[in-house]
Structure formats: C-alpha cells, structure tokens
Design an enzyme around this catalytic site. Structure first.
Site, PDB file in Angstrom:
ATOM      1  N   SER A 122       1.711   0.364 -16.341  1.00  0.00           N
ATOM      2  CA  SER A 122       2.402   0.775 -15.122  1.00  0.00           C
ATOM      3  C   SER A 122       1.391   0.873 -13.989  1.00  0.00           C
ATOM      4  O   SER A 122       0.191   0.683 -14.192  1.00  0.00           O
ATOM      5  CB  SER A 122       3.074   2.131 -15.323  1.00  0.00           C
ATOM      6  OG  SER A 122       2.076   3.144 -15.321  1.00  0.00           O
ATOM      7  N   LYS A 123       1.892   1.213 -12.821  1.00  0.00           N
ATOM      8  CA  LYS A 123       1.050   1.301 -11.622  1.00  0.00           C
ATOM      9  C   LYS A 123      -0.129   2.250 -11.822  1.00  0.00           C
ATOM     10  O   LYS A 123      -1.151   2.120 -11.172  1.00  0.00           O
ATOM     11  CB  LYS A 123       1.885   1.774 -10.431  1.00  0.00           C
ATOM     12  CG  LYS A 123       2.910   0.750 -10.006  1.00  0.00           C
ATOM     13  CD  LYS A 123       3.434   1.052  -8.602  1.00  0.00           C
ATOM     14  CE  LYS A 123       4.440   0.015  -8.162  1.00  0.00           C
ATOM     15  NZ  LYS A 123       5.803   0.333  -8.580  1.00  0.00           N
ATOM     16  N   ARG A 124       0.040   3.228 -12.703  1.00  0.00           N
ATOM     17  CA  ARG A 124      -1.055   4.163 -12.960  1.00  0.00           C
ATOM     18  C   ARG A 124      -2.297   3.434 -13.452  1.00  0.00           C
ATOM     19  O   ARG A 124      -3.409   3.890 -13.271  1.00  0.00           O
ATOM     20  CB  ARG A 124      -0.646   5.158 -14.054  1.00  0.00           C
ATOM     21  CG  ARG A 124       0.190   6.315 -13.582  1.00  0.00           C
ATOM     22  CD  ARG A 124       0.442   7.288 -14.726  1.00  0.00           C
ATOM     23  NE  ARG A 124       1.069   6.637 -15.879  1.00  0.00           N
ATOM     24  CZ  ARG A 124       0.516   6.504 -17.063  1.00  0.00           C
ATOM     25  NH1 ARG A 124      -0.694   6.953 -17.296  1.00  0.00           N
ATOM     26  NH2 ARG A 124       1.169   5.912 -18.050  1.00  0.00           N
TER      27      ARG A 124
END
Ligand code: GLU
Length: 488
Positions: free
Chosen positions: A253-255
C-alpha cells in the site's frame, strides 16, 4: 495450450496500480508465449466509482510499459464492445436466462429493509446475509411487481451443494455450500451487473480461455464456476495470481512507497526495468537469472513457473534494476536519453543542436555509473548546458585551505585551460596533475575550487571530461569569475 485468449479487465476507478500492471503483464506474456490473443476490457460497471481520468491513465501506462493488446475499446475486435457499460443488454439476457432456468430470482427488498435485517442480525448475534425472503415469490408475483415498476435486483440461488474447482497455481479448491454468500446479487437495480455476472457473461462471450486475476477474487471463484455450470458454459481456467506484499508482510500500500504506475513513471523508472522486475514478482524462469527483456519474457513465460507464495515488493531491488538497465544502454543510446531529459527540463533545444548532441555524448560515459534514475540527469548536467548559479565564496575554499589557496589554484589553472578544446581531456588532466604536484597539493584539494567554479557544486561528474563538454571559453569564464570573487 492452443488458442490462448486472455484479457486484462481493469476497473477504471483510480490510477493504475502496480499490481494491475503485473496482472496485465502475465496475461500479455501468456498470450505471446502461446501465440494467442490478449485483449483489453474496461470494467466500468460501478458507476459510483467510475473515473474518466483512470481510463486515460490505463492506456497511457500500458503503452508506456510496452504491453500492446490485440483487441480493445480503442482498436475494436470481433467480440466488442469491450466496455462493460455498453454491454448491459447482454448481462440482462444472462440474468433472465438464469431466472427462467431456476437459478436466479428477482428480489424487491428495499435497501431500508436490508439495513434493518442486518441490524437485527447483529443484535441477535446471528450470521449476516440475505434472508431469502423474495425467493418465495412466485414467478407471476415477481413479474407483476416488476411490471408495476418496483425496483429489484436479481439474485443467484445459492444451493448447499459443495463447489470445487481447479486453480492452475493453487490446485483443487473446495468450498461447502454453507460457506458461500447467500444468494449474491447478479444484476443491480440500476441495470448494471455485479462483477460476478459481468465476468461470467463476458469471459464466455469473449471466449477467454484463462482468467489470470488478482487473488482478491479467489473467494468469489466458487460462485463464478457455479454460474458457468448453471449456464452450461465451459469454465475458463482460473489462475489466481500471488499477492504482492510490502516488506512488512502486509498487502502493498501507499505506506510502503509508490504504488501507482504513474508514480514510477514520473520518478524516472525505465519501463523495461519495471516490467522485468514485475515479471519476477510471482514468477521465475528457474535458475538465478534475473534480467530479461520483454521479448525474452514473451518466449519464456509459462504458468507452471508461477509461485503460490506472495511476492514481496522490494523497492531497493527495483532501484537496482533501474540502475542496471541504465548502465546497459550503449553510449549513443544513453546520450539520446540524456538529451531527452535535458530538453524536458528546458536545458536544451528540441531538436537538439549539434553542439548539444556532442555535449551529451561526452557526458554519457561520465554519468552512466552515477545515475539510478534518468530524471536525475538534468540535475547532473545543468552546468554543462546552462550557466550554473555561482557557488558562495566559502564553497570554493578547499578543506584545509584559505581563500588565498583557492585563488592561487585558480590563477594557476586558468592558463592551462587554453587550448583544451583541441586536446583530449586526458591531456588536460596531465597538465593539471603536474601543476598540482608543482604546488605541493593533492589532486583532490587542487581540483576542489575548479570543480565548484565550473559546476557550481562540490559534487559533480568527473571534472576533466565535464570541462571538455562545457568547452574552453565557458570554463575559462567561470574560473575567472570565481577568481574575482575570491580576490575581491
Ligand atoms: N475488474 C476487475 C478488477 O479490476 C477484474 C478482475 C478480473 O480480472 O476478472 O479487479
């Protein structure tokens, strides 16, 4: 494996995800490896999440990656239209047939009733799910309600029989009927199909042989095979692709970093490097080999080398792939790419002048080992094509030196630059080395003010080659300007 027909079927809801590109790639490779067809289908049945920008991004990123398709909304083909919102009649036909043959029914329950039902089930600690109320409507009653204009959905009649199917990677998958969702919706009240109905209808009508898709669809696969069976249509082969995880084992994910293809593109990744890296995320050619061109992958790809286990997206490794691809370019190729970047950054003219071409050719061997991303090139090359902002005086002074040392170095160097356009950079280097020795200075210290004066920075590509690219007159002018700054 003859007549392979595969598809990439994205839902245009946001920027194309890196996982989507991998799905597209594996489908594409399977088609190319077996001389089949790869087509593109736009799955825009969720009108609330439709995003026109996502469609442009999709074409743009697929083209950038070099995955061309044989049929699709933009190129047509024998099984069109290839946009689901233009195929609503076909889904309705399938749904009506399922009703007529006793596999589906119209459900008139309002959203309010379903919410109440859910709340009640929660309060009673009962499992959630539709209570099948409308299953008991007679066909005549249902017809009548529909004719009166009552909104309805069409639901599948989920039986309690176990369902089994074969996944090409995961093997046999079996589910008890009681583990399956109760009477899932096939056609929504707005006339749009759910993914389930659209998938089955389209992949049958479009003669898809293999469905390579994200593993998030695995839980729905039992429903899909039941639908194929109910309709008397042959099941396609299912290939649920391994998940892509971040380094912490969580879904990517964007994390973790960039996840959209556009971000990678804009960060200066080369499509060939990204595609190569993605191919190895869940597939291997066997052995240790890691670097493959798309053309090589097209020959080598096969389903039996897909992994069961998830692939971990390693951003560092991808960077390494990118740097390796950059180093793989020949000097003329790299010079052309450098010019492209320089022109994008407004540093050179388009088309490039002969002088700019020559400068790029001189710089290519000097920067190739230093670049991880092509878009770092303008920063490295700015001083070659344009005048750098003069560095502050303090920067010109070598570590264990003074302004006088710096000024005397520059004064000693300026005459050595004369005639450098006619010499090789090695010959100029010789002269500089001799002068450094004469002054009792280490070459590094000696070159410090020169580097800062010529490039405007303490770090630069190798100086002698760079000076050749900047050219005698401009080098001299910069050295003189720095000298004046130091002596004023
Ligand atoms: N539209 C679905 C998605 O984007 C396609 C899944 C499939 O390949 O069937 O997830």
């Amino acid at each position: 494996m003859n007549n392979v027909r595969v598809r990439y079927a994205p839902s245009p809801t946001g920027l194309q995800h890196i996982g989507g590109l991998r799905t597209a790639l594996f489908n594409y490779l399977l088609a190319r490896a077996y001389g089949g067809q790869f087509y593109l289908r736009i799955e825009d049945t969720d009108q609330t999440r439709y995003n026109p920008e996502a469609v442009d991004d999709l074409y743009d990123t697929l083209r950038w990656a070099g995955l061309d398709w044989d049929e699709g909304p933009d190129r047509g083909g024998p099984f069109g239209p290839y946009i689901q919102s233009q195929r609503l009649e076909l889904y309705r036909e399938t749904a009506e047939r399922l009703i007529a043959e006793g596999h589906a029914y119209r459900c008139f329950c309002t959203p309010e009733r379903l919410t109440e039902l859910r709340t009640w089930q929660e309060q009673q600690h009962l499992p959630s799910g539709y209570d099948r109320r409308c299953r008991s409507l007679s066909p005549d009653e249902a017809q009548k309600l529909a004719r009166e204009g009552n909104p309805y959905v069409i639901r599948f009649i989920q039986t309690e029989a176990p369902v089994a199917f074969e996944d090409e990677i995961l093997g046999k998958i079996e589910k008890a009927g009681t583990d399956l969702p109760i009477d899932p919706v096939l056609l929504k009240s707005d006339g749009y199909p759910t993914y389930h109905l659209a998938h089955v209808t389209d992949d049958h009508l479009m003669q898809t042989t293999h469905v390579l898709r994200a593993q998030e669809w695995l839980p729905s696969a039992p429903l899909h095979v039941q639908l194929f069976d109910a309709l008397g249509w042959p099941r396609p082969k299912y290939v649920h692709l391994p998940l892509i995880l971040g380094s912490d084992g969580q879904k990517l994910s964007k994390r973790h970093g960039a996840t959209s293809v556009r971000q990678f593109k804009e960060s200066g990744y080369l499509p060939a490097a990204l595609v190569n890296y993605l191919a190895l995320l869940g597939w291997s050619a066997g052995g240790d080999r890691e670097f493959f061109t798309l053309a090589e992958l097209e020959k080598l790809f096969s389903l039996d080398r897909l992994n069961k286990s998830p692939g971990v997206f390693d951003y560092k490794k991808l960077e390494h792939f990118n740097a390796t691809y950059l180093r793989g370019f020949s000097e003329p190729e790299l010079a052309a790419l450098l010019l492209e970047e320089a022109s994008k950054a407004g540093l050179t003219s388009t088309p490039a002048t002969e002088a700019e071409k020559r400068q790029a050719e001189l710089m290519a061997p000097l920067v190739r080992e230093r670049l991880t991303f092509l878009n770092e090139a303008p920063g490295m090359l700015r001083f070659v094509f344009a005048e750098p902002t003069p560095a502050p005086v303090a920067d010109l002074i070598p570590k264990k030196g003074t302004a006088e040392t710096a000024a005397s170095i520059l004064a000693a160097v300026i005459p050595l630059v004369s005639g450098s356009d006619e010499r090789t950079s090695e010959a100029t280097e010789e002269l500089f080395r001799a002068k450094a020795e004469e002054l009792g200075l280490k070459l590094g210290d000696f070159m410090h003010p020169v580097r800062v004066a010529v490039s405007g920075s303490k770090v630069s590509p190798p100086m002698f080659g760079s000076m050749k690219a900047v050219g005698e007159a401009r080098v001299k002018a910069r050295l003189e300007a720095a000298w004046r700054l130091l002596t004023n």
